[in-house]
Design a protein around this motif. Structure first.
Motif, PDB file in Angstrom:
ATOM      1  N   ALA A 153       5.488  -1.326   6.636  1.00  0.00           N
ATOM      2  CA  ALA A 153       5.788  -1.195   5.212  1.00  0.00           C
ATOM      3  C   ALA A 153       6.167   0.236   4.851  1.00  0.00           C
ATOM      4  N   ALA A 154       5.479   1.208   5.456  1.00  0.00           N
ATOM      5  CA  ALA A 154       5.805   2.608   5.186  1.00  0.00           C
ATOM      6  C   ALA A 154       7.222   2.941   5.632  1.00  0.00           C
ATOM      7  N   ILE A 192       0.813  -1.218   0.000  1.00  0.00           N
ATOM      8  CA  ILE A 192       0.000   0.000   0.000  1.00  0.00           C
ATOM      9  C   ILE A 192       0.848   1.269   0.000  1.00  0.00           C
ATOM     10  N   PRO A 193       1.922   1.371   0.811  1.00  0.00           N
ATOM     11  CA  PRO A 193       2.734   2.594   0.753  1.00  0.00           C
ATOM     12  C   PRO A 193       3.430   2.797  -0.593  1.00  0.00           C
ATOM     13  N   LEU A 194       3.573   1.729  -1.369  1.00  0.00           N
ATOM     14  CA  LEU A 194       4.278   1.819  -2.652  1.00  0.00           C
ATOM     15  C   LEU A 194       3.366   2.183  -3.814  1.00  0.00           C
ATOM     16  N   ILE A 195       2.050   2.087  -3.635  1.00  0.00           N
ATOM     17  CA  ILE A 195       1.126   2.216  -4.765  1.00  0.00           C
ATOM     18  C   ILE A 195       1.350   3.485  -5.586  1.00  0.00           C
ATOM     19  N   PRO A 196       1.506   4.675  -4.977  1.00  0.00           N
ATOM     20  CA  PRO A 196       1.726   5.874  -5.803  1.00  0.00           C
ATOM     21  C   PRO A 196       3.032   5.830  -6.597  1.00  0.00           C
ATOM     22  N   GLN A 197       4.033   5.097  -6.096  1.00  0.00           N
ATOM     23  CA  GLN A 197       5.345   5.069  -6.748  1.00  0.00           C
ATOM     24  C   GLN A 197       5.505   3.924  -7.739  1.00  0.00           C
ATOM     25  N   LEU A 198       4.633   2.927  -7.698  1.00  0.00           N
ATOM     26  CA  LEU A 198       4.818   1.727  -8.511  1.00  0.00           C
ATOM     27  C   LEU A 198       4.895   1.999 -10.014  1.00  0.00           C
ATOM     28  N   PRO A 199       4.060   2.894 -10.592  1.00  0.00           N
ATOM     29  CA  PRO A 199       4.198   3.141 -12.034  1.00  0.00           C
ATOM     30  C   PRO A 199       5.601   3.594 -12.424  1.00  0.00           C
ATOM     31  N   THR A 200       6.204   4.444 -11.595  1.00  0.00           N
ATOM     32  CA  THR A 200       7.565   4.897 -11.875  1.00  0.00           C
ATOM     33  C   THR A 200       8.584   3.797 -11.621  1.00  0.00           C
TER      34      THR A 200
END
Length: 489
Positions: A161-162, A38-46
């Motif tokens: 995770a964060a 969940i903490p990675l979701i905004p960064q995953l596309p990059t």
């Protein structure tokens, strides 16, 4: 088929605490997978050099795999040994974690997350192991502890995770989960005995296929409906296929000699209303996870955002996980003295009270901590009661399948929460710095809907039959028939 009863396997009194601790730890580790990325979701596309639509499958794949694995592993555990299937689930978790740790693109990461999702059956299998190997006097508290681990892992996983995502390479998240899985496998091998309760017979492949089809298409429609469009041909087609698959599954389970899930037991009043209440409780659990991180991280310029970091947002959620575990003994005491129905109803009311605070105010960090603690206490009470109600109504040889089905109902509730809250938060928005964000009213409405779900759980629980006899035996095998279900043709 063996029809041995609780405690027959021979867990020595000095070993019971170790068994409970190991199984609860296994449950927490598996539940951590829910919030791992969940903490990675905004960064995953990059990070993965792909689109946000593709990376969304990193979460969806785990959900779908878990939906398939939970009922299948429960039935296989009843047939071949619950501890054995528990170890299989943990092995799949380790495999998925290693694949994720070695991933640098979206496809292998989705594969790894799917394997992690297949471990979802560990928690209901652990509960069923407890019924078979622990003495009766230890059972209520132990089951409450194991059941609470589902919420505990989810709550504690977010800040952990964060923290890792903020200060280390994201692959370390998966190496950490792999290491935890290996540790748990070693602990289970060293301290948890195998149950000698077996259902026997053959595996219901057609029942598993039709149930899996119904679940996957339903969850796809729920999780992707906002992206595809709720009235789009694809969403409607998924819902139609799901309805047809569930109808066929129910018909088949009523006519096959050895069903995956015994429908006649499942539609019995106690099991049916417990499962329905579980959907509502699962809804209420997840709504908090959707609202709080956004309120905490939105900038103060919105007038209601609290401007906190993702790590701070995770830490606000952590106390709810701790309180779930601490409340487990209280849940067991209420179950022992008043019966599990009373415990479930009390938990639902406490959850509703927590959300009602949020309906009126979400204006300070300490208030959100307070609300999360109240809701966590209610979840701990309710989750501790559900397995007692299920195991008090099914034969010992079906506890794996029955507990797994109940866990599946909780997961469906969280999926419904994601869909409903997603619609509310997407429709009720304001512009902040040129970006559309959920309005303050949207968060309060979501909290009100979650409070309503908790009240609904209370009403549904009221229809559960009152336990006849001493409540202290509410989770004993003597409350359920020990003979196998007659073959049906």
């Amino acid at each position: 088929m063996s029809t041995s009863t609780t405690g027959v396997v021979g867990a020595k009194p000095g070993n019971t605490t170790i068994i409970v601790a190991v199984l609860a730890f296994a449950g927490i580790v598996v539940a951590l997978m829910q919030t791992l990325v969940i903490p990675l979701i905004p960064q995953l596309p990059t990070l993965l050099n792909t689109s946000a639509a593709n990376t969304a499958w990193v979460v969806t794949a785990t959900l779908l795999a878990g939906a398939v694995a939970v009922p299948v592993m429960g039935r296989l555990g009843d047939m071949f040994g619950k501890r054995r299937l528990l170890l299989v689930g943990l092995g799949l978790l380790v495999l998925g974690s290693v694949i994720g740790a070695l991933s640098s693109s979206v496809v292998p990461l989705i594969v790894g997350r799917s394997f992690q999702g297949l471990a979802a059956g560990v928690i209901p299998l652990g509960i069923s192991v407890m019924r078979d190997v622990l003495p009766t006097e230890k059972l209520a508290g132990s089951v409450a502890m194991m059941s609470a681990s589902l919420g505990v892992g989810g709550a504690l996983g977010l800040p952990a995770a964060a923290l890792i995502a903020e200060y280390a390479d994201w692959h370390f998240l998966f190496w950490t989960s792999a290491a935890l899985g290996v540790v748990v496998i070693g602990l289970v091998l060293a301290s948890v005995p195998e149950s000698d309760v077996r259902a026997g017979g053959s595996f219901d492949f057609l029942g598993a296929l039709s149930l899996s089809t119904g679940l996957i298409t339903l969850l796809l429609a729920i999780s992707k409906g906002s992206t595809w469009g709720w009235t789009s041909a694809l969403t409607i087609a998924m819902l139609v296929v799901s309805l047809a698959a569930f109808a066929f599954w129910a018909w088949w389970e009523l006519h096959t000699a050895l069903p995956l899930v015994d429908i006649r037991v499942t539609i019995g009043r106690q099991v049916l209303f417990t499962n329905l209440a579980s959907i509502s409780i699962g809804f209420a659990l997840f709504a908090m996870s959707l609202v709080f991180p956004q309120v905490l991280q939105l900038p103060g310029s919105t007038g209601y955002g609290l401007g906190q970091s993702i790590l701070a947002a995770g830490l606000v959620m952590a106390p709810s996980g701790v309180i779930m575990m601490l409340v487990a003994p209280l849940s067991a005491r209420i179950t022992t003295s008043k019966g599990p129905k009373t415990t479930l109803m009390a938990g639902a009311l406490v959850i509703a009270a927590g959300y009602l605070i949020g309906v009126f105010t979400l204006s300070a960090v300490w208030l959100l901590v307070l609300i999360s603690i109240v809701i966590g206490a209610g979840i701990g009470l309710a989750y501790g009661a559900m397995p007692a109600l299920i195991m008090g109504a099914v034969p010992p040889s079906e506890t794996g399948a029955a507990n797994s089905f109940n866990t599946l109902m909780r997961s469906l509730g969280t999926s419904f929460a994601s869909a409903v809250a997603g619609v509310i938060l997407a429709q009720m928005t304001i512009s902040a710095g040129g970006v559309s964000v959920p309005s303050e009213a949207a968060f309060h409405v979501t909290m009100a809907v979650a409070a309503g779900a908790a009240v609904l759980a209370f009403v549904l629980a009221a229809f559960i039959p009152r336990f006849k006899g001493s409540p202290s035996t509410a989770v004993n095998t003597s409350t359920a028939p020990s003979e196998p279900t007659p073959a049906r043709h």
